[in-house]
Design a protein around this motif. Structure first.
Motif, PDB file in Angstrom:
ATOM      1  N   GLY A 395       0.908  -1.253   0.115  1.00 60.71           N
ATOM      2  CA  GLY A 395      -0.155   0.046   0.040  1.00 60.71           C
ATOM      3  C   GLY A 395       0.882   1.252   0.182  1.00 60.71           C
ATOM      4  O   GLY A 395       1.958   1.257  -0.171  1.00 60.71           O
ATOM      5  N   PRO A 396       0.125   2.387   0.389  1.00 55.79           N
ATOM      6  CA  PRO A 396       0.974   3.586   0.215  1.00 55.79           C
ATOM      7  C   PRO A 396       2.175   3.709   1.172  1.00 55.79           C
ATOM      8  O   PRO A 396       1.827   3.110   2.283  1.00 55.79           O
ATOM      9  N   ASN A 397       3.292   4.127   0.936  1.00 50.72           N
ATOM     10  CA  ASN A 397       4.250   4.109   1.671  1.00 50.72           C
ATOM     11  C   ASN A 397       5.235   5.455   1.438  1.00 50.72           C
ATOM     12  O   ASN A 397       5.277   5.948   0.138  1.00 50.72           O
ATOM     13  N   GLU A 398       6.162   5.606   2.293  1.00 52.21           N
ATOM     14  CA  GLU A 398       7.076   6.814   2.151  1.00 52.21           C
ATOM     15  C   GLU A 398       8.273   6.379   2.867  1.00 52.21           C
ATOM     16  O   GLU A 398       8.532   5.695   3.736  1.00 52.21           O
ATOM     17  N   PRO A 399       9.347   7.118   2.363  1.00 48.18           N
ATOM     18  CA  PRO A 399      10.691   6.806   2.812  1.00 48.18           C
ATOM     19  C   PRO A 399      10.740   7.242   4.377  1.00 48.18           C
ATOM     20  O   PRO A 399      10.228   8.485   4.730  1.00 48.18           O
ATOM     21  N   LYS A 400      11.441   6.587   5.150  1.00 48.32           N
ATOM     22  CA  LYS A 400      11.717   6.860   6.518  1.00 48.32           C
ATOM     23  C   LYS A 400      12.609   8.223   6.467  1.00 48.32           C
ATOM     24  O   LYS A 400      13.169   8.518   5.488  1.00 48.32           O
ATOM     25  N   ARG A 401      13.029   8.448   7.646  1.00 48.32           N
ATOM     26  CA  ARG A 401      13.986   9.586   7.879  1.00 48.32           C
ATOM     27  C   ARG A 401      15.345   9.213   7.186  1.00 48.32           C
ATOM     28  O   ARG A 401      15.742   7.953   7.050  1.00 48.32           O
ATOM     29  N   LYS A 402      16.006  10.008   6.758  1.00 51.52           N
ATOM     30  CA  LYS A 402      17.339   9.887   5.779  1.00 51.52           C
ATOM     31  C   LYS A 402      18.296   9.134   6.672  1.00 51.52           C
ATOM     32  O   LYS A 402      18.547   9.264   7.976  1.00 51.52           O
ATOM     33  N   GLY A 403      18.827   7.969   6.433  1.00 55.44           N
ATOM     34  CA  GLY A 403      19.774   7.230   6.784  1.00 55.44           C
ATOM     35  C   GLY A 403      19.126   5.996   7.250  1.00 55.44           C
ATOM     36  O   GLY A 403      19.685   5.000   7.702  1.00 55.44           O
ATOM     37  N   ASP A 404      17.908   5.739   7.054  1.00 59.21           N
ATOM     38  CA  ASP A 404      17.220   4.560   7.318  1.00 59.21           C
ATOM     39  C   ASP A 404      16.515   3.918   6.022  1.00 59.21           C
ATOM     40  O   ASP A 404      15.771   4.684   5.260  1.00 59.21           O
ATOM     41  N   ASP A 405      17.197   3.049   5.415  1.00 57.35           N
ATOM     42  CA  ASP A 405      16.446   2.526   4.162  1.00 57.35           C
ATOM     43  C   ASP A 405      15.487   2.134   4.106  1.00 57.35           C
ATOM     44  O   ASP A 405      14.601   1.807   2.874  1.00 57.35           O
ATOM     45  N   GLU A 406      14.482   1.935   5.214  1.00 57.10           N
ATOM     46  CA  GLU A 406      13.290   1.132   5.416  1.00 57.10           C
ATOM     47  C   GLU A 406      12.112   1.975   4.772  1.00 57.10           C
ATOM     48  O   GLU A 406      12.528   3.252   4.690  1.00 57.10           O
ATOM     49  N   ARG A 407      11.036   1.772   4.540  1.00 58.36           N
ATOM     50  CA  ARG A 407      10.019   2.578   4.105  1.00 58.36           C
ATOM     51  C   ARG A 407       8.787   2.190   5.221  1.00 58.36           C
ATOM     52  O   ARG A 407       8.637   1.288   5.853  1.00 58.36           O
ATOM     53  N   ASP A 408       8.101   3.640   5.366  1.00 57.09           N
ATOM     54  CA  ASP A 408       6.907   3.511   6.378  1.00 57.09           C
ATOM     55  C   ASP A 408       5.717   2.983   5.510  1.00 57.09           C
ATOM     56  O   ASP A 408       5.519   3.712   4.652  1.00 57.09           O
ATOM     57  N   PHE A 409       4.893   2.249   5.963  1.00 59.19           N
ATOM     58  CA  PHE A 409       3.690   2.093   5.276  1.00 59.19           C
ATOM     59  C   PHE A 409       2.385   2.816   6.000  1.00 59.19           C
ATOM     60  O   PHE A 409       2.364   2.316   7.191  1.00 59.19           O
ATOM     61  N   ILE A 410       1.774   3.772   5.386  1.00 63.93           N
ATOM     62  CA  ILE A 410       1.131   4.598   6.142  1.00 63.93           C
ATOM     63  C   ILE A 410      -0.493   4.228   6.043  1.00 63.93           C
ATOM     64  O   ILE A 410      -1.227   4.985   6.414  1.00 63.93           O
ATOM     65  N   GLY A 411      -0.698   3.260   5.231  1.00 60.68           N
ATOM     66  CA  GLY A 411      -2.033   2.666   5.097  1.00 60.68           C
ATOM     67  C   GLY A 411      -2.868   3.440   4.005  1.00 60.68           C
ATOM     68  O   GLY A 411      -2.414   4.505   3.650  1.00 60.68           O
ATOM     69  N   GLY A 412      -4.149   3.088   4.010  1.00 62.59           N
ATOM     70  CA  GLY A 412      -4.833   3.620   2.886  1.00 62.59           C
ATOM     71  C   GLY A 412      -6.378   3.863   3.362  1.00 62.59           C
ATOM     72  O   GLY A 412      -6.739   3.326   4.221  1.00 62.59           O
ATOM     73  N   ASP A 413      -6.954   4.927   2.595  1.00 62.48           N
ATOM     74  CA  ASP A 413      -7.998   5.268   3.123  1.00 62.48           C
ATOM     75  C   ASP A 413      -9.221   4.103   2.574  1.00 62.48           C
ATOM     76  O   ASP A 413     -10.353   4.087   3.110  1.00 62.48           O
ATOM     77  N   ALA A 414      -9.074   3.832   1.488  1.00 65.07           N
ATOM     78  CA  ALA A 414     -10.102   2.713   0.708  1.00 65.07           C
ATOM     79  C   ALA A 414      -9.070   1.418   0.808  1.00 65.07           C
ATOM     80  O   ALA A 414      -7.812   1.392   0.410  1.00 65.07           O
TER      81      ALA A 414
ATOM     82  N   TYR B  58      11.250  20.991  14.771  1.00 60.70           N
ATOM     83  CA  TYR B  58      12.351  20.138  13.972  1.00 60.70           C
ATOM     84  C   TYR B  58      12.018  20.732  12.726  1.00 60.70           C
ATOM     85  O   TYR B  58      11.449  21.449  12.037  1.00 60.70           O
ATOM     86  N   PHE B  59      13.509  20.542  11.967  1.00 59.62           N
ATOM     87  CA  PHE B  59      13.661  21.293  10.624  1.00 59.62           C
ATOM     88  C   PHE B  59      13.851  19.920   9.440  1.00 59.62           C
ATOM     89  O   PHE B  59      14.401  19.160   9.720  1.00 59.62           O
ATOM     90  N   GLU B  60      12.780  20.130   8.357  1.00 55.52           N
ATOM     91  CA  GLU B  60      13.075  19.013   7.448  1.00 55.52           C
ATOM     92  C   GLU B  60      13.506  19.600   6.121  1.00 55.52           C
ATOM     93  O   GLU B  60      13.017  20.583   5.837  1.00 55.52           O
ATOM     94  N   SER B  61      13.997  18.860   5.464  1.00 57.45           N
ATOM     95  CA  SER B  61      14.414  18.942   4.183  1.00 57.45           C
ATOM     96  C   SER B  61      14.292  17.778   3.364  1.00 57.45           C
ATOM     97  O   SER B  61      15.369  16.888   3.503  1.00 57.45           O
ATOM     98  N   GLY B  62      13.279  17.279   2.610  1.00 59.08           N
ATOM     99  CA  GLY B  62      13.294  15.929   1.976  1.00 59.08           C
ATOM    100  C   GLY B  62      13.165  14.964   2.946  1.00 59.08           C
ATOM    101  O   GLY B  62      12.287  15.050   3.846  1.00 59.08           O
ATOM    102  N   THR B  63      14.186  14.061   2.918  1.00 59.23           N
ATOM    103  CA  THR B  63      14.089  12.950   4.227  1.00 59.23           C
ATOM    104  C   THR B  63      15.128  13.418   5.197  1.00 59.23           C
ATOM    105  O   THR B  63      15.117  12.693   6.372  1.00 59.23           O
ATOM    106  N   TYR B  64      15.775  14.552   5.211  1.00 58.40           N
ATOM    107  CA  TYR B  64      16.533  14.982   6.129  1.00 58.40           C
ATOM    108  C   TYR B  64      15.761  15.517   7.443  1.00 58.40           C
ATOM    109  O   TYR B  64      14.932  16.425   7.053  1.00 58.40           O
TER     110      TYR B  64
END
Lengths: 510, 314
Positions: A395-414, B58-64
């Protein structure tokens, strides 16, 4: 909590009518009184011949036509603590019986209802003759033995609809403290979805004249989704079961929910959702399950609809959302090897309401997440299970904070899922006797975001194009606590970043 | 949880604006001012449902992302990660560390005391809890007041002495800073630094948010050059983004007093409108509840005989 409607004993040890029932003389319209027998049981042998003749005559009459009778009184014995009206409320049908046949059936039902209260060690329903001056009447005597040890403990595995996964629950119950059939319990629940809950509950079979039981539960729970969506959910709340019958359930929940991210690795959407919120929601569930078995259905169908509205508080700052889930299951038997084809489809949608709802994102805990280690054949709580995909794995996902290669699965509305499962007995008799059987299956599902004006970009062709699908086969092992499946899944179609791969998987359903 | 305006570039996430400040939280305002002093273009986003978060701002820029509870604070983290650094070559100056200690310890302690104890949390409620449901806001407010008193070492026995010490230190800090600043534009070498951000934030908050009766505010206003310093920096760096220029700082005592002038009546009118709305909704809610109960009792009362028969099916 115990629900009297689900624990019925089809064959309670009701007294046989030949011992205590009045013998009714249909020709004269009069009633001849029988000698009363004690509960301990007198020796009937001395009068067995004329007695048995009378009983046979009565049975012949009962087989041929209704035998009219009127219930004069319902007498309750043996309750030192339990209030009379609690017991009498469970045996209402007995008073309304107008024939002996109806009375016997109502007595059976009353016996089951009283046992289902779970506060008695034994229940006996006896039919005795009425006062001599009132012919054609009978007294119903209910004898109960209250539980000597009101404190009980139990451990079990369950599937809870709101958790959408199986869980192990350990509870201590204190029964009938105030004599209202009340059951108080303290429980600790650990779920397969990384959740833990501590709670205290109270169950009342009768509450101020309401026909259905009333339950309440104070809970403190945490759900750890750090590995999947980079947040932890903590809730403190009160849940009230306002209506609970075979088909309907109405629950009101008010709670304080807090989303935190101690790992500090959340993606942008999750970061925006962190904080406190007030949940004040009413949930109505309609469930109609005519399948012959919950763990291995081979015939019948089931339909379930859950509607939820949040934001039922004068405070406009509480969490406002609408949520609808639908499940449909059908099972078609084939005539050989106990084979059956199970088909199922589940769908759900959630949306915020209130001012600015079109531009507001939905709350992450209310969204739909697909994947996990439960079987879609058993689950009847909205779109959630999908063979071959990991928990919150698509489902919908986004990259986690820089430095973490994993992704967050944020769920769907439908979300929508569908499956087809063909189960069959295995040729080995030893396995058949233990209920172990095989199955082949195919399933698919998809999710979409609708909020923040994204619904304009959602089209049916696009949904079909990105539909995830998998097929597989496996062995099902039903145990006393849960249904376990050992499956081999082959992923036919998945999208980038989905957490799914072909291979062996275990699923558990309770 | 209100949205931000852009998904790319730089974004600073703070607590909500209030009292005429772009963000009314004294922990978030230094970061905002720092980025403005550095003239770094950025978007502002708000989180108004997490008053007890240590990660804000917090300050963010893209994934930073630079959280406030890492590496000593968001400003320090931005400097360390090379995003923006106003303090290059200043850290070696002997005055720098001592002034920094003065601002981030004595003045910060004095401001914390004044917000949560001195003024009994009147402005804190509006800054931190106004967007939370009432029950949650109240519980968090009492919890934070208790934690703050613990952190400041306040007890019933020593409350008076601690208060005197806190105010005395604040006075001494203002005196030292006033002497150090003189009529300069910035605290160091005629260029902005993080100390200007921290101190300007403290000053703007003290003057614009704290009530006129505040002891700390009175002490600060005794130093005219500090007020002029704040006025200058505010008009030069902060009012570029605002649509209308805000009134001068020294006139705020009259416009923000509690004595019934226009800004005071405005919040009063808003409050009474809010109250009316709240009461209307409460009445509607109660009526809907009553109606639901009546319908339920009448429907379930008629259908009760059907419900009892369910045990027959299995």
């Amino acid at each position: 909590m115990a629900n009297p409607t689900e624990n019925l004993d089809p064959n309670p040890p009701t007294r046989e009518p030949e011992d205590e029932v009045e013998e009714l003389n249909g020709d004269e319209g009069e009633v001849e009184e029988e000698e009363e027998d004690d509960d301990e049981g007198e020796d009937d042998d001395a009068v067995s011949n004329p007695q048995s003749l009378k009983t046979e005559s009565l049975f012949r009459r009962m087989r041929s036509s209704p035998v009219p009778v009127r219930v004069h009184d319902v007498i309750v014995k043996g309750n030192t603590k339990t209030k009379d009206h609690i017991i009498e409320a469970e045996v209402d049908g007995v008073r309304e019986a107008s024939t002996l046949q109806e009375l016997l059936e109502a007595s059976r039902v009353a016996n089951s209802n009283l046992r289902a209260l779970d506060v008695f060690d034994s229940v006996n329903v006896t039919l005795d003759s009425g006062p001599p001056e009132l012919p054609g009447t009978t007294n119903v005597i209910i004898e109960v033995v209250e539980s000597k040890s009101p404190l009980t403990g139990q451990i079990g595995a369950y599937t809870r609809a709101e958790a959408k996964s199986s869980s192990v629950e350990a509870s201590l119950k204190y029964k009938n403290i105030f004599g209202y059939g009340d059951i108080w319990d303290g429980s600790v629940i650990y779920g397969c979805d990384n959740s833990a809950e501590v709670g205290m509950g109270m169950y009342l079979p009768r509450f101020k004249g309401l026909p259905t039981p009333f339950s309440s539960r104070l809970y403190l729970s945490t759900q750890d989704w750090l590995n999947f969506s980079s947040y932890k959910e903590r809730s403190l709340g009160l849940s009230l079961g306002l209506l609970s019958s075979k088909y309907h359930e109405l629950v009101y929940t008010v709670g304080w929910r807090n989303l935190i991210d101690p790992s500090r690795s959340a993606s942008k959407s999750i970061r925006r959702q962190l904080g406190h919120s007030l949940l004040s929601a009413l949930k109505y569930t309609f469930k109609y399950d005519q399948r012959d078995s919950y763990l291995r259905p081979t015939s019948g169908y089931a339909f379930s609809s859950t509607s939820q509205i949040g934001g039922l508080a004068p405070d406009s700052r509480s969490l406002r959302f609408l949520k609808q889930e639908i499940d449909l299951r059908c099972a078609f038997p084939f005539g050989f090897y106990n084979a059956a084809l199970n088909l199922g489809v589940s769908g759900g949608v959630t949306f915020p309401w209130g001012s600015g709802y079109q531009n507001r994102p939905s709350s992450v805990p209310e969204r739909f997440f697909l994947g996990g280690n439960s079987s879609p054949v058993c689950s009847l709580g909205g779109p959630s299970a999908l063979w071959g995909f990991k928990t919150r794995g698509l489902g919908p996902n986004e990259p986690k904070r820089k430095g973490d290669d994993e992704r967050d699965f944020i769920g769907g509305d439908a979300a929508v899922t569908a499956f087809a499962d063909l189960s069959f007995d295995l040729p080995v008799r030893w396995l058949r006797e233990r209920g172990v059987h095989g199955h082949v299956f195919a399933c698919g599902g998809n999710m979409a975001k609708l909020t923040e004006n994204e619904f304009r970009n959602v089209t049916a062709p696009k949904l079909l194009e990105t539909f995830r699908t998998s097929v597989g086969a496996g062995i099902v092992l039903p145990t006393s606590l849960f249904r376990m499946e050992i499956n081999y899944c082959h992923i036919l179609k998945k999208q980038e970043h989905d957490k799914a791969k072909s291979g062996f998987f275990l699923t558990f359903s309770a | 949880m209100e949205g931000d305006q852009d998904t790319s570039g730089f974004t600073l996430v703070t607590r909500k604006p209030c009292f005429g400040l772009p963000t009314a939280c004294p922990n978030c305002l230094p970061a905002y001012i720092y980025l403005k002093l550095a003239q770094l273009p950025f978007q502002l986003a708000f989180n108004s449902t997490f008053p007890d978060s240590e990660e804000l701002p917090y300050f963010e820029s893209g994934t930073y992302v630079a959280y406030n509870n890492e590496d000593g604070g968001v400003i320090e983290k931005l400097e360390k990660d090379g995003i923006v650094n106003l303090d290059s070559q200043l850290q070696s100056l002997p005055d720098y560390l001592s002034l920094k200690a003065l601002i981030v310890s004595w003045l910060e302690e004095a401001l914390t005391y004044e917000i949560w104890v001195g003024t009994e949390g009147v402005c804190a409620s509006k800054i931190y809890y106004s967007d939370l449901p009432w029950v949650i806001g109240k519980v968090l407010f009492y919890k934070q007041t208790y934690l703050t008193k613990n952190r400041l070492g306040l007890t019933k026995e020593n409350a008076e002495q601690r208060e005197k010490l806190i105010y005395k230190r604040a006075s001494e800090a203002y005196e030292a800073l006033s002497t150090r600043l003189g009529e300069q534009k910035f605290l160091f070498e005629d260029r902005p630094s993080s100390l200007d951000a921290f101190f300007l934030s403290h000053m703007l908050f003290t003057i614009q948010v704290l009530p006129e009766t505040s002891v700390l505010r009175r002490k600060l206003l005794e130093h005219g050059n500090l007020v002029r310093y704040a006025e200058r920096l505010k008009s030069e760096f902060l009012e570029e983004s605002s649509s209308s220029p805000s009134p001068p700082l020294h006139s705020f005592p009259s416009s923000f007093s509690g004595k019934g002038s226009k800004p005071k009546s405005k919040p009063k009118t808003e409050k009474s409108e809010e109250e009316k709305k709240f009461k209307k909704r409460a009445r509607f809610f109660l009526a809907a509840q009553f109606l639901a109960v009546v319908i339920y009792v009448s429907v379930m009362g008629g259908g009760s005989s059907d419900e009892v028969e369910y045990e027959d099916d299995d």
